[in-house]
Scaffold this active site. Sequence first.
Site, PDB file in Angstrom:
ATOM      1  CE  LYS A  11      -4.026  -2.168   2.236  1.00  0.00           C
ATOM      2  NZ  LYS A  11      -5.025  -2.019   3.336  1.00  0.00           N
ATOM      3  CE1 TYR A  51      -9.352  -3.243   0.200  1.00  0.00           C
ATOM      4  CE2 TYR A  51      -8.361  -1.302  -0.799  1.00  0.00           C
ATOM      5  CZ  TYR A  51      -8.251  -2.449  -0.023  1.00  0.00           C
ATOM      6  OH  TYR A  51      -7.035  -2.801   0.516  1.00  0.00           O
ATOM      7  CG  PHE A  59     -13.459   1.439   6.770  1.00  0.00           C
ATOM      8  CD1 PHE A  59     -12.945   0.848   5.626  1.00  0.00           C
ATOM      9  CD2 PHE A  59     -14.121   0.634   7.680  1.00  0.00           C
ATOM     10  CE1 PHE A  59     -13.084  -0.505   5.378  1.00  0.00           C
ATOM     11  CE2 PHE A  59     -14.272  -0.734   7.455  1.00  0.00           C
ATOM     12  CZ  PHE A  59     -13.752  -1.303   6.297  1.00  0.00           C
ATOM     13  NE  ARG A  87      -6.156 -12.052   5.441  1.00  0.00           N
ATOM     14  CZ  ARG A  87      -6.863 -10.912   5.414  1.00  0.00           C
ATOM     15  NH1 ARG A  87      -6.940 -10.189   4.288  1.00  0.00           N
ATOM     16  NH2 ARG A  87      -7.475 -10.480   6.475  1.00  0.00           N
ATOM     17  CB  THR A  93      -7.377  -5.555   9.777  1.00  0.00           C
ATOM     18  OG1 THR A  93      -7.823  -6.737   9.098  1.00  0.00           O
ATOM     19  CG2 THR A  93      -7.732  -4.321   8.971  1.00  0.00           C
ATOM     20  CG  ASN A 114      -3.735  -2.093   6.836  1.00  0.00           C
ATOM     21  OD1 ASN A 114      -3.569  -1.806   5.649  1.00  0.00           O
ATOM     22  ND2 ASN A 114      -4.807  -2.741   7.265  1.00  0.00           N
ATOM     23  CG  HIS A 117      -5.405  -6.290  -0.301  1.00  0.00           C
ATOM     24  ND1 HIS A 117      -6.630  -6.243   0.308  1.00  0.00           N
ATOM     25  CD2 HIS A 117      -5.496  -7.236  -1.277  1.00  0.00           C
ATOM     26  CE1 HIS A 117      -7.439  -7.119  -0.278  1.00  0.00           C
ATOM     27  NE2 HIS A 117      -6.778  -7.725  -1.254  1.00  0.00           N
ATOM     28  CD  GLU A 128      -8.942  -9.307  -3.458  1.00  0.00           C
ATOM     29  OE1 GLU A 128      -9.837  -8.943  -2.684  1.00  0.00           O
ATOM     30  OE2 GLU A 128      -7.801  -9.632  -3.076  1.00  0.00           O
TER      31      GLU A 128
END
Length: 140
Positions: A11, A51, A59, A87, A93, A114, A117, A128
């Site tokens: 990110k 998203y 958010f 993950r 998260t 964070n 993704h 994705e």
Amino acid sequence: MAIEKTLSLIKPDATARNLTGKINQMFEDAGLRIVAQKRLHLTKDQAGAFYAVHKERPFFNDLCEFMCSGPIVAQVLEGENAIAKNREIMGATNPAEAAEGTIRKLFATSIDANSVHGSDAPETAREEVAFFFSGLEIVG
Ligand code: IDP
Ligand code: MG
């Protein structure tokens, strides 16, 4: 265990701090292979499309603003159990809840910023990966 592919994004908070290499070292050290990769700067509409599943969440707007605030690196990780393994390496998260040694514990600065993704299931991984890459761009 199945060989899987999963979508990983580095990110804007992480690309801004020059952390691409350190993050990818963690994936490679865990046995995941980067089989596709590109750096790009999303528009707000593109971030919103990616998203879309979160569009009703409070958010959502902040998330889209953040995701188009700077460059990201989109990549496909491949390996045994790659979806869950990614993950696990990412961590929770919210970095305040992330386990020691995870990417988000080490590098994330907030629940928004964070750092990474990762797809959360086989179906979302397929969707994705296809959002960012054509078959020709994935080279295992
Ligand atoms: P994930 O990235 O761990 O899969 P999701 O629940 O899918 O988490 O949320 C997507 C992204 O939206 C998160 O990574 C984070 O950047 C942002 N986000 C999630 N929950 C919140 C929140 O409560 N406040 C602000 N941002 C959030
Ligand atoms: Mg998610």
